[in-house]
Design a protein around this motif. Structure first.
Motif, PDB file in Angstrom:
ATOM      1  N   ASP A   1       0.834  -1.202   0.000  1.00  0.00           N
ATOM      2  CA  ASP A   1       0.000   0.000   0.000  1.00  0.00           C
ATOM      3  C   ASP A   1       0.870   1.254   0.000  1.00  0.00           C
ATOM      4  OD1 ASP A   1      -2.312  -1.505  -0.016  1.00  0.00           O
ATOM      5  OD2 ASP A   1      -2.512  -1.462   2.177  1.00  0.00           O
ATOM      6  N   TRP A   2       1.904   1.264   0.850  1.00  0.00           N
ATOM      7  CA  TRP A   2       2.788   2.426   0.908  1.00  0.00           C
ATOM      8  C   TRP A   2       3.527   2.643  -0.405  1.00  0.00           C
ATOM      9  CZ3 TRP A   2       1.932   5.978   4.188  1.00  0.00           C
ATOM     10  CH2 TRP A   2       1.434   5.678   5.442  1.00  0.00           C
ATOM     11  N   LEU A   3       3.910   1.548  -1.050  1.00  0.00           N
ATOM     12  CA  LEU A   3       4.573   1.659  -2.348  1.00  0.00           C
ATOM     13  C   LEU A   3       3.625   2.273  -3.377  1.00  0.00           C
ATOM     14  CD1 LEU A   3       7.088   1.086  -4.061  1.00  0.00           C
ATOM     15  CD2 LEU A   3       6.091  -1.154  -4.578  1.00  0.00           C
ATOM     16  N   GLY A   4       2.366   1.855  -3.352  1.00  0.00           N
ATOM     17  CA  GLY A   4       1.376   2.425  -4.266  1.00  0.00           C
ATOM     18  C   GLY A   4       1.164   3.908  -4.011  1.00  0.00           C
ATOM     19  N   TYR A   5       1.095   4.290  -2.734  1.00  0.00           N
ATOM     20  CA  TYR A   5       0.957   5.718  -2.397  1.00  0.00           C
ATOM     21  C   TYR A   5       2.165   6.513  -2.878  1.00  0.00           C
ATOM     22  CZ  TYR A   5      -2.804   4.176   0.733  1.00  0.00           C
ATOM     23  OH  TYR A   5      -3.939   3.630   1.251  1.00  0.00           O
TER      24      TYR A   5
END
Length: 117
Positions: A13-17
């Motif tokens: 999720d953090w990578l996507g953000y």
């Protein structure tokens, strides 16, 4: 009954953000450069009249027929009666060609501009 588990933020999720934020920064930062480059290229690339006054109608006539051929190769004939097929295929290029020829004629008769010399 089971209680729904709370969603925890994962590394994915953090990578996507991070990718979304980086993309937004690049788009916002690059938009002024793209806009200014578009203005400059439109001003210089479409100023073919500086080369010769008759060049814009000649290029327009040639390009419209090239695009019509590419459209015919890519899409084929429409699924209409034959009269509509030929009108949709030839209507645009013929009308642009007539206007280009009219423009060439007006430049030759009113202003004395000829294609040669």
């Amino acid at each position: 009954m089971r209680r729904p588990r709370a969603h925890s933020t994962t590394a994915g999720d953090w990578l996507g953000y991070a990718i979304a934020l980086a993309s937004l920064v690049v788009i916002v930062w690059g938009f002024p450069f793209f806009f200014m480059a578009s203005l400059y290229s439109a001003r210089s690339a479409f100023n073919t009249a500086h080369v010769h006054p008759m060049l814009p109608p000649v290029i327009t006539g040639v390009l419209v027929w090239v695009l019509a051929v590419f459209n015919l190769i890519d899409s084929g004939m429409p699924k209409d009666p034959p009269v509509f097929q030929f009108c949709s295929l030839l209507g645009g290029p013929l009308s642009v060609t007539v206007v280009s020829l009219w423009e060439l004629h007006r430049m030759r008769t009113r202003f004395g501009v000829v294609l040669r010399g």
